[in-house]
Design a protein around this motif. Structure first.
Motif, PDB file in Angstrom:
ATOM      1  N   PHE A 100     -18.003 -27.223  41.228  1.00 42.22           N
ATOM      2  CA  PHE A 100     -18.912 -26.721  40.278  1.00 42.22           C
ATOM      3  C   PHE A 100     -18.900 -25.281  39.965  1.00 42.22           C
ATOM      4  CE2 PHE A 100     -21.124 -30.319  42.291  1.00 42.22           C
ATOM      5  CZ  PHE A 100     -21.829 -30.780  41.394  1.00 42.22           C
ATOM      6  N   VAL A 101     -18.855 -24.863  38.560  1.00 43.73           N
ATOM      7  CA  VAL A 101     -19.116 -23.633  38.158  1.00 43.73           C
ATOM      8  C   VAL A 101     -20.184 -23.383  36.959  1.00 43.73           C
ATOM      9  CG1 VAL A 101     -17.948 -21.627  36.637  1.00 43.73           C
ATOM     10  CG2 VAL A 101     -16.498 -23.268  38.024  1.00 43.73           C
ATOM     11  N   PHE A 102     -21.159 -22.590  37.464  1.00 44.13           N
ATOM     12  CA  PHE A 102     -22.228 -22.428  36.495  1.00 44.13           C
ATOM     13  C   PHE A 102     -22.494 -20.956  35.806  1.00 44.13           C
ATOM     14  CE2 PHE A 102     -23.434 -25.027  40.352  1.00 44.13           C
ATOM     15  CZ  PHE A 102     -23.996 -26.069  39.827  1.00 44.13           C
ATOM     16  N   GLN A 103     -23.303 -21.092  34.905  1.00 42.09           N
ATOM     17  CA  GLN A 103     -23.708 -19.648  34.263  1.00 42.09           C
ATOM     18  C   GLN A 103     -24.036 -18.394  35.101  1.00 42.09           C
ATOM     19  OE1 GLN A 103     -26.331 -20.324  31.038  1.00 42.09           O
ATOM     20  NE2 GLN A 103     -26.670 -18.292  30.887  1.00 42.09           N
ATOM     21  N   SER A 104     -24.953 -18.668  36.067  1.00 41.56           N
ATOM     22  CA  SER A 104     -25.280 -17.878  37.138  1.00 41.56           C
ATOM     23  C   SER A 104     -23.912 -18.056  38.144  1.00 41.56           C
ATOM     24  CB  SER A 104     -26.679 -17.984  37.584  1.00 41.56           C
ATOM     25  OG  SER A 104     -27.283 -17.797  36.743  1.00 41.56           O
ATOM     26  N   PHE A 105     -23.507 -16.967  38.721  1.00 43.67           N
ATOM     27  CA  PHE A 105     -22.407 -17.162  39.652  1.00 43.67           C
ATOM     28  C   PHE A 105     -22.883 -17.643  41.136  1.00 43.67           C
ATOM     29  CE2 PHE A 105     -21.864 -12.946  36.735  1.00 43.67           C
ATOM     30  CZ  PHE A 105     -21.265 -13.714  35.949  1.00 43.67           C
ATOM     31  N   HIS A 106     -24.063 -17.227  41.435  1.00 42.69           N
ATOM     32  CA  HIS A 106     -24.309 -17.846  42.707  1.00 42.69           C
ATOM     33  C   HIS A 106     -23.560 -17.303  44.030  1.00 42.69           C
ATOM     34  CE1 HIS A 106     -27.588 -20.239  40.813  1.00 42.69           C
ATOM     35  NE2 HIS A 106     -26.558 -21.023  40.168  1.00 42.69           N
ATOM     36  N   LEU A 107     -23.283 -16.070  43.777  1.00 39.80           N
ATOM     37  CA  LEU A 107     -22.516 -15.469  44.972  1.00 39.80           C
ATOM     38  C   LEU A 107     -23.408 -14.709  45.996  1.00 39.80           C
ATOM     39  CD1 LEU A 107     -19.424 -14.167  43.073  1.00 39.80           C
ATOM     40  CD2 LEU A 107     -19.569 -16.222  43.942  1.00 39.80           C
ATOM     41  N   LEU A 108     -23.091 -14.806  47.271  1.00 35.83           N
ATOM     42  CA  LEU A 108     -23.701 -14.070  48.111  1.00 35.83           C
ATOM     43  C   LEU A 108     -23.492 -12.652  48.228  1.00 35.83           C
ATOM     44  CD1 LEU A 108     -23.685 -16.567  51.394  1.00 35.83           C
ATOM     45  CD2 LEU A 108     -25.262 -16.055  49.496  1.00 35.83           C
ATOM     46  N   ALA A 150     -13.428  -7.557  48.703  1.00 39.26           N
ATOM     47  CA  ALA A 150     -14.275  -6.722  47.827  1.00 39.26           C
ATOM     48  C   ALA A 150     -15.552  -7.591  48.166  1.00 39.26           C
ATOM     49  CB  ALA A 150     -13.661  -6.743  46.357  1.00 39.26           C
ATOM     50  N   LEU A 151     -16.822  -6.839  47.706  1.00 33.73           N
ATOM     51  CA  LEU A 151     -18.103  -7.486  47.922  1.00 33.73           C
ATOM     52  C   LEU A 151     -18.301  -7.948  46.247  1.00 33.73           C
ATOM     53  CD1 LEU A 151     -20.143  -5.145  50.209  1.00 33.73           C
ATOM     54  CD2 LEU A 151     -19.196  -7.386  50.725  1.00 33.73           C
ATOM     55  N   PRO A 152     -19.338  -8.964  46.065  1.00 35.62           N
ATOM     56  CA  PRO A 152     -19.446  -9.168  44.729  1.00 35.62           C
ATOM     57  C   PRO A 152     -20.135  -8.012  43.695  1.00 35.62           C
ATOM     58  CG  PRO A 152     -19.865 -11.042  46.261  1.00 35.62           C
ATOM     59  CD  PRO A 152     -19.472  -9.811  46.938  1.00 35.62           C
ATOM     60  N   THR A 153     -20.830  -7.260  44.506  1.00 36.78           N
ATOM     61  CA  THR A 153     -21.597  -6.098  43.860  1.00 36.78           C
ATOM     62  C   THR A 153     -20.570  -5.140  43.241  1.00 36.78           C
ATOM     63  OG1 THR A 153     -21.817  -4.972  46.014  1.00 36.78           O
ATOM     64  CG2 THR A 153     -23.662  -6.407  44.984  1.00 36.78           C
ATOM     65  N   THR A 154     -19.202  -4.965  43.755  1.00 44.47           N
ATOM     66  CA  THR A 154     -18.489  -4.194  43.139  1.00 44.47           C
ATOM     67  C   THR A 154     -17.555  -4.887  42.122  1.00 44.47           C
ATOM     68  OG1 THR A 154     -16.472  -4.717  44.980  1.00 44.47           O
ATOM     69  CG2 THR A 154     -18.265  -3.271  45.438  1.00 44.47           C
ATOM     70  N   LEU A 155     -17.721  -6.160  41.716  1.00 43.75           N
ATOM     71  CA  LEU A 155     -16.931  -6.826  40.682  1.00 43.75           C
ATOM     72  C   LEU A 155     -17.558  -6.851  39.255  1.00 43.75           C
ATOM     73  CD1 LEU A 155     -15.964  -9.765  42.863  1.00 43.75           C
ATOM     74  CD2 LEU A 155     -14.557  -7.934  42.675  1.00 43.75           C
ATOM     75  N   SER A 156     -16.791  -6.897  38.623  1.00 42.18           N
ATOM     76  CA  SER A 156     -17.232  -7.049  37.090  1.00 42.18           C
ATOM     77  C   SER A 156     -17.795  -8.282  37.034  1.00 42.18           C
ATOM     78  CB  SER A 156     -16.267  -6.823  36.232  1.00 42.18           C
ATOM     79  OG  SER A 156     -15.359  -8.077  35.975  1.00 42.18           O
ATOM     80  N   GLY A 157     -18.690  -8.857  35.876  1.00 38.15           N
ATOM     81  CA  GLY A 157     -19.060 -10.423  35.419  1.00 38.15           C
ATOM     82  C   GLY A 157     -17.950 -11.162  35.367  1.00 38.15           C
ATOM     83  N   GLY A 158     -16.820 -10.746  34.812  1.00 37.24           N
ATOM     84  CA  GLY A 158     -15.690 -11.842  34.668  1.00 37.24           C
ATOM     85  C   GLY A 158     -14.858 -12.018  35.929  1.00 37.24           C
ATOM     86  N   GLU A 159     -14.969 -11.130  36.994  1.00 37.34           N
ATOM     87  CA  GLU A 159     -14.251 -11.209  38.277  1.00 37.34           C
ATOM     88  C   GLU A 159     -15.111 -11.977  39.108  1.00 37.34           C
ATOM     89  OE1 GLU A 159     -11.802  -7.038  39.039  1.00 37.34           O
ATOM     90  OE2 GLU A 159     -14.071  -6.925  39.199  1.00 37.34           O
ATOM     91  N   ARG A 160     -16.566 -11.870  38.906  1.00 34.56           N
ATOM     92  CA  ARG A 160     -17.535 -12.625  39.720  1.00 34.56           C
ATOM     93  C   ARG A 160     -17.502 -14.294  39.518  1.00 34.56           C
ATOM     94  NH1 ARG A 160     -20.846  -8.229  39.054  1.00 34.56           N
ATOM     95  NH2 ARG A 160     -21.993  -9.018  37.378  1.00 34.56           N
ATOM     96  N   GLN A 161     -17.309 -14.187  37.985  1.00 29.62           N
ATOM     97  CA  GLN A 161     -17.270 -15.879  37.485  1.00 29.62           C
ATOM     98  C   GLN A 161     -15.684 -16.323  38.015  1.00 29.62           C
ATOM     99  OE1 GLN A 161     -18.530 -18.190  37.044  1.00 29.62           O
ATOM    100  NE2 GLN A 161     -19.444 -18.543  35.290  1.00 29.62           N
ATOM    101  N   ARG A 162     -14.735 -15.386  38.114  1.00 33.98           N
ATOM    102  CA  ARG A 162     -13.445 -15.977  38.726  1.00 33.98           C
ATOM    103  C   ARG A 162     -13.552 -16.251  39.943  1.00 33.98           C
ATOM    104  NH1 ARG A 162      -8.469 -15.056  35.750  1.00 33.98           N
ATOM    105  NH2 ARG A 162      -8.893 -14.144  33.873  1.00 33.98           N
ATOM    106  N   VAL A 163     -14.465 -15.611  40.677  1.00 33.91           N
ATOM    107  CA  VAL A 163     -14.662 -16.038  42.290  1.00 33.91           C
ATOM    108  C   VAL A 163     -15.399 -17.421  42.099  1.00 33.91           C
ATOM    109  CG1 VAL A 163     -15.947 -15.353  44.302  1.00 33.91           C
ATOM    110  CG2 VAL A 163     -14.768 -13.492  42.992  1.00 33.91           C
ATOM    111  N   ALA A 164     -16.254 -17.558  41.439  1.00 33.18           N
ATOM    112  CA  ALA A 164     -17.043 -18.639  41.363  1.00 33.18           C
ATOM    113  C   ALA A 164     -16.151 -19.801  41.021  1.00 33.18           C
ATOM    114  CB  ALA A 164     -18.202 -18.673  40.290  1.00 33.18           C
ATOM    115  N   ILE A 165     -15.206 -19.717  40.162  1.00 31.86           N
ATOM    116  CA  ILE A 165     -14.238 -20.741  39.922  1.00 31.86           C
ATOM    117  C   ILE A 165     -13.272 -21.054  41.045  1.00 31.86           C
ATOM    118  CG2 ILE A 165     -12.224 -21.385  38.282  1.00 31.86           C
ATOM    119  CD1 ILE A 165     -13.785 -19.654  36.184  1.00 31.86           C
ATOM    120  N   ALA A 166     -12.876 -19.849  41.831  1.00 29.76           N
ATOM    121  CA  ALA A 166     -12.296 -19.922  42.810  1.00 29.76           C
ATOM    122  C   ALA A 166     -12.674 -20.914  44.006  1.00 29.76           C
ATOM    123  CB  ALA A 166     -11.643 -18.833  43.510  1.00 29.76           C
ATOM    124  N   ARG A 167     -14.045 -20.509  44.083  1.00 33.93           N
ATOM    125  CA  ARG A 167     -14.898 -21.423  45.083  1.00 33.93           C
ATOM    126  C   ARG A 167     -14.984 -22.935  44.735  1.00 33.93           C
ATOM    127  NH1 ARG A 167     -20.582 -19.443  44.871  1.00 33.93           N
ATOM    128  NH2 ARG A 167     -20.549 -20.328  42.950  1.00 33.93           N
TER     129      ARG A 167
END
Length: 237
Positions: A100-108, A150-167
């Motif tokens: 699943f990949v959502f609009q909101s990244f849902h990262l801890l 890196a922590l999600p708080t240090t990532l850009s929006g695009g990087e956070r979505q890439r993390v969500a895609i990796a998950r």
């Protein structure tokens, strides 16, 4: 000399096969959230789903992702009839077959990038080393191996979505199910994320993208429209 008959391979079943699938919520009065319809998505396809708000896209996503049970018809995921499955079996099938990949990244926010990705594997009984190796591979797939710690708080929006895609990818799913994956991104970053999704598709991943944006819908091989709970095939991209 007798020749053995040629060996014929059995074709793989479709990733998604819906036959008369619909969902009605009980009343009073009952609400027909998704009207009965058919859909076949074969391995390696890229299908986009469009429709106005309240049309039934979320209901469709929840059925495909095994979050809700359909009330009519049959739904086979990778050839497995999902209707008779008990809740625990549905959860296990979803974990193995759907990313699943959502609009909101849902990262801890207080977990590192690799930990966020590896959390998808916690209930598989794999060791920490195995989870870390698979998370690193998934992050490499989305171009973020250098940001593993890196922590999600240090990532850009695009990087956070890439993390969500990796998950979503870390469990090697049959299907990548994306719900408005560019909705929280600016146009340049959205283009980058769509490019990544297209690269995954070109690598053989089966992809469904739900979107309200006609331009995003055109990126797929074909488009399905959901309006007033009815699924219809749109114009091929």
């Amino acid at each position: 000399m007798t020749l053995a008959p040629p060996v014929t391979e059995t074709p793989a079943p479709p990733v998604i096969a819906l036959r008369g699938v619909g969902l009605t919520y009980p009343g009073p009065p009952p609400v027909e959230a998704l009207r009965p319809g058919d859909l076949v998505v074969r391995r390696g396809e890229f299908v986009t789903i469009i429709g106005p708000s309240g049309a039934g896209k979320s209901t469709f996503l929840n059925i495909i992702g095994l979050l809700d049970r359909h009330t009519t018809g049959t739904y086979e995921l990778d050839g497995i009839d999902t209707g008779p499955l008990r809740d625990g079996d549905r959860t296990a099938l979803r974990g193995r077959r759907v990313g699943f990949v959502f609009q909101s990244f849902h990262l801890l926010p207080h977990r590192s990038t690799w930990e966020n990705v590896a959390l998808a594997l916690v209930y598989r009984g794999e060791s920490r080393r195995e989870r870390m190796a698979k998370a690193e591979h998934a992050l490499r797939q989305v171009g973020l191996e250098a940001r593993m710690h890196a922590l999600p708080t240090t990532l850009s929006g695009g990087e956070r979505q890439r993390v969500a895609i990796a998950r979503a990818l870390v469990g090697n799913p049959s299907l990548l199910l994306c719900d408005e994956p560019t909705g929280n991104l600016d146009s340049a970053t959205a283009g980058s994320i769509l490019g990544l999704i297209e690269e995954l598709h070109e690598g053989g991943m089966t992809v469904l993208v739900i979107t309200h944006d006609p331009a995003v819908a055109l990126r797929g091989d074909r488009t399905l429209e959901i309006r007033d709970g009815l699924m219809t095939e749109g114009v091929a991209a």
